[in-house]
Write a protein that holds these residues in place. Structure first.
Motif, mmCIF file in Angstrom:
data_model
loop_
_atom_site.group_PDB
_atom_site.id
_atom_site.type_symbol
_atom_site.label_atom_id
_atom_site.label_comp_id
_atom_site.label_asym_id
_atom_site.label_seq_id
_atom_site.Cartn_x
_atom_site.Cartn_y
_atom_site.Cartn_z
ATOM 1 N N ILE A 209 36.016 35.053 43.751
ATOM 2 C CA ILE A 209 37.060 35.743 44.500
ATOM 3 C C ILE A 209 38.051 34.677 44.960
ATOM 4 C CG2 ILE A 209 37.595 37.284 46.420
ATOM 5 C CD1 ILE A 209 34.654 38.142 46.409
ATOM 6 N N PRO A 210 39.313 34.805 44.598
ATOM 7 C CA PRO A 210 40.276 33.741 44.931
ATOM 8 C C PRO A 210 40.568 33.693 46.426
ATOM 9 C CG PRO A 210 41.409 35.632 43.987
ATOM 10 C CD PRO A 210 39.936 35.908 43.855
ATOM 11 N N PRO A 211 41.205 32.616 46.871
ATOM 12 C CA PRO A 211 41.555 32.492 48.301
ATOM 13 C C PRO A 211 42.699 33.422 48.673
ATOM 14 C CG PRO A 211 42.389 30.615 47.070
ATOM 15 C CD PRO A 211 41.549 31.406 46.105
ATOM 16 N N ALA A 212 43.126 33.351 49.940
ATOM 17 C CA ALA A 212 44.226 34.173 50.427
ATOM 18 C C ALA A 212 45.444 34.040 49.516
ATOM 19 C CB ALA A 212 44.577 33.766 51.857
ATOM 20 N N GLN A 213 46.084 35.155 49.205
ATOM 21 C CA GLN A 213 47.199 35.184 48.270
ATOM 22 C C GLN A 213 48.540 35.035 49.000
ATOM 23 O OE1 GLN A 213 46.364 35.820 44.624
ATOM 24 N NE2 GLN A 213 44.659 34.913 45.779
ATOM 25 N N LYS A 214 49.448 34.325 48.374
ATOM 26 C CA LYS A 214 50.773 34.117 48.976
ATOM 27 C C LYS A 214 51.520 35.426 49.157
ATOM 28 C CE LYS A 214 51.398 29.376 47.285
ATOM 29 N NZ LYS A 214 52.235 28.464 46.447
ATOM 30 N N ASP A 215 51.277 36.383 48.238
ATOM 31 C CA ASP A 215 51.968 37.669 48.340
ATOM 32 C C ASP A 215 51.251 38.657 49.254
ATOM 33 O OD1 ASP A 215 49.749 38.355 46.876
ATOM 34 O OD2 ASP A 215 50.844 39.016 45.094
ATOM 35 N N LYS A 216 50.210 38.177 49.964
ATOM 36 C CA LYS A 216 49.451 38.972 50.931
ATOM 37 C C LYS A 216 48.638 40.092 50.273
ATOM 38 C CE LYS A 216 51.063 36.614 54.387
ATOM 39 N NZ LYS A 216 50.183 35.666 55.131
ATOM 40 N N SER A 217 48.481 40.052 48.953
ATOM 41 C CA SER A 217 47.657 41.040 48.270
ATOM 42 C C SER A 217 46.180 40.752 48.541
ATOM 43 C CB SER A 217 47.928 41.032 46.765
ATOM 44 O OG SER A 217 47.640 39.753 46.214
ATOM 45 N N ASP A 218 45.331 41.719 48.268
ATOM 46 C CA ASP A 218 43.909 41.613 48.551
ATOM 47 C C ASP A 218 43.228 40.730 47.502
ATOM 48 O OD1 ASP A 218 41.260 41.906 49.155
ATOM 49 O OD2 ASP A 218 41.284 44.098 49.229
ATOM 50 N N PRO A 219 42.609 39.604 47.904
ATOM 51 C CA PRO A 219 41.938 38.744 46.912
ATOM 52 C C PRO A 219 40.830 39.467 46.147
ATOM 53 C CG PRO A 219 42.181 37.596 49.013
ATOM 54 C CD PRO A 219 42.568 39.021 49.257
ATOM 55 N N ILE A 220 40.190 40.453 46.772
ATOM 56 C CA ILE A 220 39.099 41.162 46.097
ATOM 57 C C ILE A 220 39.610 41.843 44.834
ATOM 58 C CG2 ILE A 220 37.400 43.021 46.325
ATOM 59 C CD1 ILE A 220 37.175 42.372 49.264
ATOM 60 N N GLU A 221 40.845 42.295 44.851
ATOM 61 C CA GLU A 221 41.419 42.961 43.683
ATOM 62 C C GLU A 221 41.600 41.999 42.509
ATOM 63 O OE1 GLU A 221 45.006 44.780 44.992
ATOM 64 O OE2 GLU A 221 43.995 46.284 46.241
ATOM 65 N N LYS A 222 41.575 40.693 42.789
ATOM 66 C CA LYS A 222 41.743 39.683 41.740
ATOM 67 C C LYS A 222 40.414 38.985 41.413
ATOM 68 C CE LYS A 222 46.629 38.748 42.700
ATOM 69 N NZ LYS A 222 46.849 39.927 43.561
ATOM 70 N N SER A 223 39.310 39.600 41.832
ATOM 71 C CA SER A 223 37.982 39.042 41.546
ATOM 72 C C SER A 223 37.714 39.054 40.042
ATOM 73 C CB SER A 223 36.902 39.866 42.259
ATOM 74 O OG SER A 223 37.138 39.934 43.640
ATOM 75 N N GLN A 224 36.851 38.137 39.611
ATOM 76 C CA GLN A 224 36.505 38.085 38.190
ATOM 77 C C GLN A 224 35.094 37.553 37.990
ATOM 78 O OE1 GLN A 224 38.587 34.958 35.937
ATOM 79 N NE2 GLN A 224 39.324 34.115 37.882
ATOM 80 N N ILE A 225 34.508 37.943 36.857
ATOM 81 C CA ILE A 225 33.224 37.372 36.438
ATOM 82 C C ILE A 225 33.513 36.045 35.748
ATOM 83 C CG2 ILE A 225 31.152 37.709 35.051
ATOM 84 C CD1 ILE A 225 31.435 39.768 37.267
ATOM 85 N N VAL A 226 32.851 34.978 36.178
ATOM 86 C CA VAL A 226 33.108 33.677 35.557
ATOM 87 C C VAL A 226 32.046 33.295 34.533
ATOM 88 C CG1 VAL A 226 34.488 32.791 37.460
ATOM 89 C CG2 VAL A 226 32.032 32.471 37.513
ATOM 90 N N VAL A 227 30.814 33.788 34.726
ATOM 91 C CA VAL A 227 29.758 33.465 33.761
ATOM 92 C C VAL A 227 28.611 34.457 33.938
ATOM 93 C CG1 VAL A 227 28.579 31.804 35.281
ATOM 94 C CG2 VAL A 227 28.345 31.581 32.792
ATOM 95 N N GLN A 228 27.920 34.726 32.839
ATOM 96 C CA GLN A 228 26.795 35.660 32.857
ATOM 97 C C GLN A 228 25.516 34.938 32.427
ATOM 98 O OE1 GLN A 228 26.221 39.346 30.074
ATOM 99 N NE2 GLN A 228 27.186 40.098 31.963
ATOM 100 N N LEU A 229 24.418 35.240 33.137
ATOM 101 C CA LEU A 229 23.127 34.638 32.831
ATOM 102 C C LEU A 229 22.169 35.746 32.413
ATOM 103 C CD1 LEU A 229 24.378 33.329 35.690
ATOM 104 C CD2 LEU A 229 22.504 31.745 35.314
ATOM 105 N N PRO A 230 21.323 35.487 31.426
ATOM 106 C CA PRO A 230 20.407 36.523 30.945
ATOM 107 C C PRO A 230 19.231 36.722 31.890
ATOM 108 C CG PRO A 230 19.976 34.486 29.788
ATOM 109 C CD PRO A 230 21.174 34.231 30.667
ATOM 110 N N SER A 231 18.633 37.909 31.807
ATOM 111 C CA SER A 231 17.410 38.208 32.554
ATOM 112 C C SER A 231 16.210 38.019 31.645
ATOM 113 C CB SER A 231 17.444 39.643 33.077
ATOM 114 O OG SER A 231 16.203 39.999 33.644
#
Length: 532
Positions: A209-231
């Motif tokens: 989840i990125p830090p506070a946005q300059k445009d005051k948008s919600d960082p949660i909306e810009k969340s992303q999966i960075v890596v997946q691990l198997p079970s």
């Protein structure tokens, strides 16, 4: 470090009792001198309502979320608390009964409804709790109270008012996130959660989840999966409560405590099942350590680390050193789930019964594991660890896996070092010396402990009939030494004129600097933070 204190008066039972929220902050009586630079708020989360009407909650993690705040301003201290107005809480208070199934308490259909509507209410699917009693942490410029489901709750850290319920599933392919993210200096948040994909495929996703946005948008909306691990098992993910992170790697420990997805998805909605009923232990699995690189993020499938079975809830710290990754953990020996012993009926027993139950439970141990990054040049059966300051070993086996044996940093019979904290801003992901923790004496919190993870020396703060909480480290402004600062802990001392207090300890010597006492019993708290 081992506690010799007995609890015949059973004052510990008071921390598992319902309290009311406060209409306004109450002033504290201060003894000692609070450092002039310490101006901010200690925020804590925990259960505060242990029954609704005639219906009790059964497990420690069922009580409804109560947010606490000790506010330090200009040498004065006040205490306030309010319940988080989650759906779980509001509906329970409205209907005067348990409405949403919690961790260890079943919510049954409304007895006032007729038999047909009660029957069909079982087939509406799983209604996941939003009871955010475990922790609070910042995302961007906002603060969220959290548990381990897909719901997090935005709160106002000043007024303690509930602002907004957020479903992270709307933004991320996860079924929940842990209550223990890692937060970088710029505010970037990393966390991990289970993911149930196509054809019931299962994986663990590390999210950013990125830090506070300059445009005051919600960082949660810009969340992303960075890596997946198997079970390791298709339909049974391991329970995950925290993970490790260094500058260049993520470490995920896959433990033998499993969630049975078939039971979770079917039995729950048909006959009534709690989260606890869906856990089971795999006796043969042992424990696996998984590695991924961080930037760019990639799963290191060639590095297969395994060891004997243990329960894990809290990572202390993880760091890189000379081609190795050092992983310090608060472990519980064996495959049986420790949460089986945290039912409120057990914790409220008389002291001798509490001790008997704890003697049957998995035994706690602080351990250091060392993971070699270069596994290709060595021969089978040889210890790959060459760090001079640890006895931990890693041995390459014939099947290509690497068997790990730990160095024990602390061990005491039924004495746990848990809820660990470090000088996070200075030492997270780096070699360090000191960890601070809550000392559990047969599961009862009765001391605060400082542990030197290099020498194994310990320091203890303890006072008769006192029950502290997780100690939060706050560094002295401009400090260069790792342990130059104070520890903040909420302590309960039942039976006294002012039974709740904020304790301020010198983090170097673990001696008392000050305390701020209030005329209020404060129930057990789990995790929290200091907001400058």
């Amino acid at each position: 470090m081992v506690s010799r204190v007995e609890h015949p008066a059973a004052g510990y039972k008071k921390i598992f009792e319902t309290v009311e929220e406060l209409d306004e902050p109450i002033p504290a009586q201060i003894s000692g001198v609070i450092p002039s630079w310490l101006g901010g708020s200690l925020l804590r989360m925990g259960p505060g309502l242990f029954e609704v009407g005639d219906e009790p909650f059964h497990h420690l993690f069922d009580g409804q979320a109560l947010m606490h705040k000790f506010d330090l301003r200009n040498g004065q201290v006040t205490y306030n608390r309010k319940f988080i107005k989650t759906d779980s809480y509001v509906r329970a208070m409205t209907e005067n009964r348990v409405v949403i199934t919690e961790f260890g308490t079943i919510a049954y259909p409304d007895p006032c409804k007729n038999i047909f509507s009660r029957f069909f209410s079982y087939f509406k699917g799983i209604e996941v709790t939003d009871n955010c009693l475990v922790n609070i942490y910042p995302i961007g410029e906002d603060f969220y109270a959290v548990t381990e489901t897909n719901y997090i709750t935005k709160v106002d850290p000043d007024s303690l008012e509930t602002l907004e319920k957020v479903d992270v599933c709307k933004y991320l392919s996860v079924n929940g996130l842990t209550a223990h993210p890692h937060i970088e200096a710029d505010g970037t948040v990393y966390n991990i959660g289970n993911c149930f994909g196509k054809d019931m495929s299962l994986a663990y996703n590390i999210v950013k989840i990125p830090p506070a946005q300059k445009d005051k948008s919600d960082p949660i909306e810009k969340s992303q999966i960075v890596v997946q691990l198997p079970s390791s098992e298709r339909l049974k993910p391991s329970y995950v409560h925290s993970f490790g992170m260094t500058n260049n790697y993520f470490v995920f420990v896959e433990q033998p405590v499993k969630i049975n997805l078939l039971k979770f998805l079917s039995a729950w909605s048909i006959r009534g099942t709690t989260y606890m009923d869906c856990f089971e232990s795999c006796e043969s699995m042992g424990t696996w350590f998984h590695l991924t690189t961080k930037n760019p993020a990639a799963y290191m499938s060639s590095h297969k680390f395994r060891t004997s079975a243990f329960n894990l809830f809290h990572h202390i710290n993880t760091y890189e050193d000379q081609g190795f990754i050092v992983v310090d953990l608060c472990t519980w020996k064996g495959h049986e789930f420790v949460y089986n012993y945290l039912y409120l009926a057990n914790l409220r027993e008389e002291w001798e019964e509490v001790k008997k139950a704890a003697s049957r439970a998995p035994q706690p141990e602080v351990r250091r594991y060392v993971l070699p990054l270069d596994i290709y040049k060595e021969e089978q059966g040889k210890n790959l660890v060459s760090l001079s300051y640890t006895t931990a070993t890693a041995v390459l086996c014939s099947d290509g896996t690497i068997w790990l044996e730990p160095e024990v940093l602390f061990s005491g019979p039924r004495q746990a070092f848990e809820f660990p904290q470090i000088n996070y801003s200075q030492c997270c992901g780096k070699k360090y010396f000191f960890a601070y923790g809550l000392g559990l004496n047969h599961f009862i919190p009765d001391r605060i402990v400082k542990l030197n993870v290099q020498t194994k020396e310990t320091w203890v703060w303890q006072e008769e009939d006192c029950y502290p909480s997780e100690p939060i480290f706050v560094a002295t402004p401009g400090a260069t030494q790792e342990d130059d600062g104070v520890l903040l802990s909420i302590v309960v001392k039942p039976g006294t004129e002012r039974p709740g207090f904020l304790l301020v300890l010198d983090a170097m010597k673990l001696t008392e600097v000050a305390r701020a006492e209030v005329n209020a019993i404060i129930p057990v708290t789990l995790h929290g933070l200091y907001k400058p």
